[in-house]
Design a protein around this motif. Structure first.
Motif: not given
Length: 454
Positions: A164-180
């Motif tokens: 689950p930690g890998v999934a959380d990490h990928v979600v966080a990365v995607m959200r970060h750059w989409l918000s940018r």
């Protein structure tokens, strides 16, 4: 679900580390080198080409080629820093260009800090579960585990997508750059990731960014099934890519017709991402035995359903052969000059051909979901009707050393190509010269298009 913007998208595919002439290895240069401005200076060139977005290769901190990530939240210092990225996004937005980033989420580089901590901390360390590690049964001091890799490359460490930690990490990365300010993701090696992983991750990202576009790199197999089971919007259409250059080289357009039939079936459920060149394959000008047929390849790309991309440099007839060795990608990922005016003169006629055909596609946005129907086919010539609903175009290709005449059972006029027409009894005879091609539209539509261009 993804935004309607993708229905009008034509992408310029850029491999940034190569484009800006970055060092092969990150450790070869200390500190940040502000090179993203080099790519920014080419945005007007992209706009003039006619594209509406950029499909970028990896931009995150990595050890070498970008696909061995060491920090997903940091711009590769060989390209620049956060301020450079924000300036680049702003410049692209000002010109109406969207940006799609390359997400390498199947694996990380062996220098990835979490992987190094897992090795040092042993099987009980918090991050050991992020990777597929096999520890020795009787572990001695300093003895390291075996680990899963991407296709046998020891410097590319496979992630454990069941954690689950890998999934959380990928979600966080995607959200970060989409918000940018980016608009979507190309998911590298998506085929190597369990399909259930994407089906869990993507809805979480879409909840905050419903217009985001996700295209997965899939080389072969059941494309429609992959899209259905993952929730991805599209996959890379390698079947059509191969059929285009292979049929042109073999002088066998039956292969292309068969591939277009399969392509139409895919369009019933999703719109593939189409191309005749990318950062992983021999350039189209080098792939073709007869460069007179480069135009034919581009015509097929620009008149078939899909979201098309042009690999930067193909529009200038760049050459480059992919080789399966260390450094074998260098020829297809070259540095670009400081400004477009520094390009060689021989490439500009190909650039203008791209402008013409991209412009035609943008005037016919329904081509995004168009279907192709064979009207007449021989081994070395093909007449297609390309349509969606009530809209239609006709495409004729000739690979032979002799001219041909083909008939369309309606009155049509030339939209592009070196062809001659004669009209009689409500039909149109199309004369195509040796190794020629043409695109036609209904007579009234063609006249209206000519008026718009004048």
């Amino acid at each position: 679900m993804m935004g309607s913007w993708i229905e009008h998208a034509i992408l310029w595919h850029v491999y940034p580390l190569g484009f800006v002439g970055a060092e092969r290895e990150a450790r070869a240069r200390d500190g940040v080198v502000h090179r993203l401005g080099h790519l920014t200076s080419w945005l007007d060139y992209a706009v003039d080409l006619g594209v509406s977005g950029l499909l970028l290769g990896p931009i995150f901190a990595s050890s070498t080629h970008g696909y061995d990530t060491i920090d997903y939240f940091r711009v590769d210092p060989r390209l620049g820093d956060d301020a450079d990225f924000d300036a680049f996004v702003s410049a692209a937005r000002t010109r109406g260009l969207r940006i799609i980033l390359d997400g390498v989420f199947n694996h990380v580089g062996s220098d990835y800090p979490a992987f190094q901590r897992a090795l040092a901390g042993g099987p009980g360390s918090p991050e050991a579960h992020w990777f597929k590690l096999t520890w020795p049964a009787a572990r001695s001091a300093g003895e390291l585990p075996d680990y899963a890799t991407f296709e046998g490359h020891r410097h590319l460490v496979a992630l454990n997508h069941d954690d689950p930690g890998v999934a959380d990490h990928v979600v966080a990365v995607m959200r970060h750059w989409l918000s940018r300010g980016v608009s979507g993701w190309r998911l590298d090696a998506a085929y190597a990731v369990p399909r259930a992983f994407w089906s869990k991750v993507l809805p979480r990202v879409r909840a905050d960014f419903p217009e985001a576009y996700f295209v997965g790199e899939v080389i072969h197999g059941d494309y429609a099934g992959f899209v259905r089971e993952t929730g991805i919007d599209a996959v890379t259409q390698y079947e059509l890519w191969k059929a285009i250059w292979s049929s042109l080289n073999d002088g066998n357009l039956f292969e292309l017709a068969w591939a277009l039939k399969r392509h139409d079936a895919m369009l019933e459920t999703f719109v593939p991402q189409t191309f005749i060149g990318n950062h992983d394959v021999t350039r189209i000008a080098s792939q073709l035995h007869d460069e007179r047929h480069l135009a034919h390849a581009l015509v097929v790309l620009m008149t078939s359903g899909g979201t098309p991309s042009i690999y930067a440099g193909d529009e200038q007839r760049f050459h480059g052969i992919k080789e399966h060795r260390v450094g074998g990608d260098d020829a297809i990922r070259p540095a670009f000059p400081k400004k477009p005016a520094d390009l060689a003169l021989f490439g500009w006629p190909t650039y203008r051909l791209h402008q013409q055909l991209i412009g035609l596609r943008r005037r016919h946005p329904w081509l995004h979901r168009a279907r192709s129907r064979v009207i007449t086919i021989n081994r070395s010539d093909l007449l297609l009707e390309t349509s969606y609903g009530a809209d239609r175009l006709w495409v004729v290709l000739n690979l032979a050393d002799a001219g041909i005449v083909r008939t369309i059972e309606t009155e049509a006029d030339r939209l592009a190509g070196d062809i001659e027409l004669s009209h009689k009894g409500g039909a149109t005879d199309v004369s195509v010269p040796p190794h020629g091609w043409g695109i036609l539209g209904r007579r009234n539509e063609a006249r209206a298009a000519d008026a718009d261009m004048s």
